[in-house]
Design a protein around this motif. Structure first.
Motif, PDB file in Angstrom:
ATOM      1  N   THR A  84       7.693  -4.338  -5.846  1.00 22.36           N
ATOM      2  CA  THR A  84       7.927  -3.737  -7.164  1.00 22.36           C
ATOM      3  C   THR A  84       6.638  -3.161  -7.747  1.00 22.36           C
ATOM      4  OG1 THR A  84       9.629  -5.375  -7.466  1.00 22.36           O
ATOM      5  CG2 THR A  84       8.933  -4.207  -9.443  1.00 22.36           C
ATOM      6  N   GLY A  85       6.757  -1.950  -8.262  1.00 22.16           N
ATOM      7  CA  GLY A  85       5.613  -1.351  -8.953  1.00 22.16           C
ATOM      8  C   GLY A  85       4.721  -0.517  -8.053  1.00 22.16           C
ATOM      9  N   VAL A  86       4.958  -0.561  -6.762  1.00 24.23           N
ATOM     10  CA  VAL A  86       4.108   0.215  -5.850  1.00 24.23           C
ATOM     11  C   VAL A  86       4.793   1.535  -5.516  1.00 24.23           C
ATOM     12  CG1 VAL A  86       3.044   0.288  -3.550  1.00 24.23           C
ATOM     13  CG2 VAL A  86       3.137  -1.880  -4.837  1.00 24.23           C
ATOM     14  N   GLU A  87       4.039   2.618  -5.654  1.00 22.91           N
ATOM     15  CA  GLU A  87       4.615   3.935  -5.357  1.00 22.91           C
ATOM     16  C   GLU A  87       4.666   4.167  -3.844  1.00 22.91           C
ATOM     17  OE1 GLU A  87       5.153   8.230  -6.658  1.00 22.91           O
ATOM     18  OE2 GLU A  87       3.333   7.398  -7.552  1.00 22.91           O
ATOM     19  N   ASP A 107       0.828  -1.218   0.000  1.00 20.18           N
ATOM     20  CA  ASP A 107       0.000   0.000   0.000  1.00 20.18           C
ATOM     21  C   ASP A 107       0.856   1.258   0.000  1.00 20.18           C
ATOM     22  OD1 ASP A 107       0.997  -0.050   2.550  1.00 20.18           O
ATOM     23  OD2 ASP A 107      -0.949  -0.208   3.565  1.00 20.18           O
ATOM     24  N   GLY A 108       2.156   1.079  -0.154  1.00 17.14           N
ATOM     25  CA  GLY A 108       3.044   2.248  -0.239  1.00 17.14           C
ATOM     26  C   GLY A 108       3.500   2.763   1.111  1.00 17.14           C
ATOM     27  N   ARG A 115       4.053  16.686  -3.341  1.00 13.22           N
ATOM     28  CA  ARG A 115       4.212  15.401  -2.636  1.00 13.22           C
ATOM     29  C   ARG A 115       4.210  15.570  -1.111  1.00 13.22           C
ATOM     30  NH1 ARG A 115       6.244  10.777  -5.259  1.00 13.22           N
ATOM     31  NH2 ARG A 115       5.485   9.780  -3.371  1.00 13.22           N
ATOM     32  N   ILE A 116       3.989  16.795  -0.639  1.00  5.55           N
ATOM     33  CA  ILE A 116       3.946  16.998   0.823  1.00  5.55           C
ATOM     34  C   ILE A 116       2.797  16.188   1.397  1.00  5.55           C
ATOM     35  CG2 ILE A 116       3.533  18.675   2.692  1.00  5.55           C
ATOM     36  CD1 ILE A 116       5.016  20.745   1.139  1.00  5.55           C
ATOM     37  N   ARG A 117       3.087  15.427   2.465  1.00  3.13           N
ATOM     38  CA  ARG A 117       2.055  14.598   3.093  1.00  3.13           C
ATOM     39  C   ARG A 117       1.857  14.945   4.564  1.00  3.13           C
ATOM     40  NH1 ARG A 117       1.197  14.206  -1.238  1.00  3.13           N
ATOM     41  NH2 ARG A 117       1.145  12.445  -2.684  1.00  3.13           N
ATOM     42  N   ASP A 118       2.892  15.500   5.193  1.00  7.28           N
ATOM     43  CA  ASP A 118       2.763  15.818   6.618  1.00  7.28           C
ATOM     44  C   ASP A 118       1.648  16.843   6.810  1.00  7.28           C
ATOM     45  OD1 ASP A 118       3.056  16.367   9.291  1.00  7.28           O
ATOM     46  OD2 ASP A 118       4.925  17.522   9.069  1.00  7.28           O
ATOM     47  N   PRO A 119       0.665  16.504   7.650  1.00  6.42           N
ATOM     48  CA  PRO A 119      -0.441  17.445   7.858  1.00  6.42           C
ATOM     49  C   PRO A 119       0.038  18.810   8.353  1.00  6.42           C
ATOM     50  CG  PRO A 119      -0.911  15.308   8.860  1.00  6.42           C
ATOM     51  CD  PRO A 119       0.505  15.258   8.395  1.00  6.42           C
ATOM     52  N   PRO A 159      12.410   0.771  -8.462  1.00  6.12           N
ATOM     53  CA  PRO A 159      12.602   2.212  -8.288  1.00  6.12           C
ATOM     54  C   PRO A 159      12.309   2.658  -6.862  1.00  6.12           C
ATOM     55  CG  PRO A 159      10.764   1.755  -9.802  1.00  6.12           C
ATOM     56  CD  PRO A 159      11.358   0.434  -9.427  1.00  6.12           C
ATOM     57  N   SER A 160      11.602   1.821  -6.088  1.00  6.72           N
ATOM     58  CA  SER A 160      11.343   2.207  -4.699  1.00  6.72           C
ATOM     59  C   SER A 160      12.432   1.653  -3.784  1.00  6.72           C
ATOM     60  CB  SER A 160       9.974   1.712  -4.256  1.00  6.72           C
ATOM     61  OG  SER A 160       9.995   0.311  -4.119  1.00  6.72           O
TER      62      SER A 160
END
Ligand code: NOJ
Length: 551
Positions: free
Chosen positions: A416-419, A25-26, A379-383, A409-410
């Motif tokens: 693999t393939g999950v962002e 789930d990233g 891409r900011i995620r911190d509330p 790439p992660s």
């Protein structure tokens, strides 16, 4: 004095969201932490502390707890936790978890009950007050974001208090039912076998009972705490740190001591107090409160020998006799140490952290020399960052880069393939996989340093003494009597510095460990010169050796 495990432990701080994602789930999860226990055991730490993994709407990535005794599905379930705990113990690693006493999520049952009924039994589990005349908030307390710490509830016509986001209401610890309920939470996890807690915002659970206004501050009262707006324009005299917290922490200590042998279970405390005598009160007058109040002195320090030495001395002077001091260099809330001090000093920062007396907390990724991540605005995620970009903590939370395969790439953080939830940053020394294979990497250095600390009593429990040293060099000894005076020298400049005067003993000291991992470190042929940015642990000069030499 009997030595307990936490008197000289190295505690590895895991930010679970960013450790290892096993379910795609990233976001990292508890099985991911379990899978990487061999990595931590090999690194050579003694314990881990897990940031929150409890059920939460994630308004503050888990510090807003909806259910203290459930695991959020993002991270797994209770079985995953039990398996992680067992496996960690199997590796000889203790496990501390976060304990968030000051606030809950507004979605917690307790708050929903409290908010629903002004006359209900849970109303006074939180801090509700009528407006000041004219409808203003009850007092001048503000959050780190610079706005009022009070939010108006239109339905019940009162304000409630929140030290952080409005969706994180403060519990009222003056109500014994709250302490009972929060102690049940602690028992729930102690019964499962956790080795202790890291108490979030430890000073906040006791506030002025009369809720008096904070006085203004000319200079800024909390110079090291990142905050916005007027937070630093107040002295935080009444909204935290009231003396009533002492009996509460004595109760916490007694609760911990009722599990196993007294001293087995431990409480780390997050204490953002930079007046060291005030900070030291969290140990308790009879050392019967928090075992390990964290000092954040090294996070804001100017990277210069006098400033560092002065801060360390001031902290040590304030530590009561018999107490253990706890050091940190990084956290999920602060800029990365490798960026604060610069890449050429990152190894010195690690060397300092792990050669000071007491306990150290190593924040995940710092062993790799991880710099602040560049996180683009979208891409900011911190509330906090979404609310106030300058307060974003995402740069310190980028995922662990495990492997170097070009098909990932992660970097092996997600399948693999999950962002990944935040962009991947590869530190200059490479991924874990690359650094494991490289004797000159920050990871190899950290591992060697931890091994040296483990096998050297003077580093674990010796006294410390600072020495006069050439400009730009921080020098100190650690000695435990029998294994006298190990010397540590840190060159905080980018020039070579001769330190022959510090080394002029017989037999000459030798480098036990150096941050300069290559033969060509820029120091030339003279072993008494510190290479640019070089930190060294020098072998001990013991009387025994000198005598042998003389004889
Ligand atoms: C301190 C925690 O370290 C931080 O991440 C959190 O946002 C606040 N406490 C509020 O719980």
């Amino acid at each position: 004095m009997q030595r307990l495990w936490w008197h000289d432990a190295v505690i590895y701080h895991v930010y679970p969201r960013s450790f290892l994602d096993t379910d795609g789930d990233g976001v990292g999860d508890l099985p991911g932490v379990r899978r990487r226990l061999p990595y931590l055991a090999r690194l050579g730490v003694d314990a881990l502390w897990l940031s929150p993994f409890f059920a939460s709407p994630m308004a503050d990535f888990g510090y807003d707890v909806r259910d203290h005794t459930a695991v959020d599905p993002l991270f797994g379930d209770l079985d995953d936790f039990d398996e992680l705990l067992d496996a960690a113990h199997g590796h000889g690693l203790r496990v501390l978890i976060d304990y968030v006493p000051n606030h809950t999520s507004d979605q917690h049952r307790w708050f929903q009950d409290s908010r629903a009924d002004p006359h209900g039994p849970r109303r006074d589990w939180y801090v509700w007050r009528d407006p000041a005349p004219g409808g203003a908030p009850p007092n001048n307390w503000i959050t780190l974001f610079g706005d009022s710490a009070w939010t108006w509830d239109d339905a019940t016509r009162q304000y409630y208090l929140h030290s952080f986001l409005p969706s994180m209401p403060d519990l009222d610890w003056r109500n014994p039912a709250v302490q009972d309920a929060m102690f049940d939470v602690a028992r729930f996890w102690l019964d499962r076998g956790v080795d202790g807690f890291r108490v979030d915002c430890a000073p906040l659970i006791a506030k002025d009972p009369a809720l008096r206004d904070n006085p203004p501050s000319a200079a800024g009262s909390s110079a090291h705490h990142r905050s916005m707006g007027g937070f630093d324009d107040q002295i935080h005299l009444h909204d935290q740190g009231h003396p009533d917290l002492h009996p509460r922490y004595r109760d916490v200590r007694a609760l911990l001591d009722s599990y196993g042998k007294p001293g087995d279970r431990v409480a780390l405390g997050e204490v953002h107090e930079y007046d060291w005598p005030a900070w030291s009160r969290y140990f308790g007058r009879d050392l019967d409160e928090l075992h390990l109040p964290i000092n954040f002195g090294l996070l804001g320090v100017t990277w210069q020998p006098q400033a560092i030495g002065g801060t360390i001395r001031a902290i040590l002077d304030a530590v009561p006799a018999g107490a253990t001091v706890t050091w940190v260099m990084g956290s999920h809330d602060d800029p990365r140490v490798a960026s604060r001090v610069g890449p050429s000093q990152a190894a010195n920062a690690m060397l300092l952290l792990l050669t000071l007396p007491g306990t150290a907390i190593l924040y995940n990724g710092d062993e790799l020399g991880m710099p602040d991540a560049a996180v683009p605005p979208d891409r900011i995620r911190d509330p906090w960052g979404l609310r106030t970009p300058a307060l974003s903590r995402d740069h310190a939370r980028s995922p662990m880069p495990w492997s170097s395969h070009s098909d990932s790439p992660s970097a092996g953080f997600t399948p693999t393939g999950v962002e990944p939830w935040l962009p991947i940053t590869i530190p200059p020394g490479g991924t874990v996989q690359a650094q494991e294979a490289d004797r000159t990497s920050p990871l190899s250095f950290t591992r060697d340093l931890l091994a040296l600390r483990r096998t050297t009593a003077a580093l674990r429990r010796g006294t410390i003494a600072f020495l006069d040293a050439p400009d730009g060099v921080l020098a100190y000894t650690r000695s435990d009597g029998s294994e006298a005076d190990l010397l540590i020298t840190l060159n905080l400049t980018d020039l070579p510095v001769p330190i022959d005067r510090l080394l002029s003993q017989r037999p000459p000291r030798e480098r036990l460990l150096s941050t300069a991992r290559t033969a060509d470190a820029g120091r030339g042929a003279d072993p008494t010169v510190l290479a640019p940015g070089e930190g060294v642990v020098w072998s001990a000069e013991t009387r025994g050796q000198t005598d042998r030499q003389d004889g």
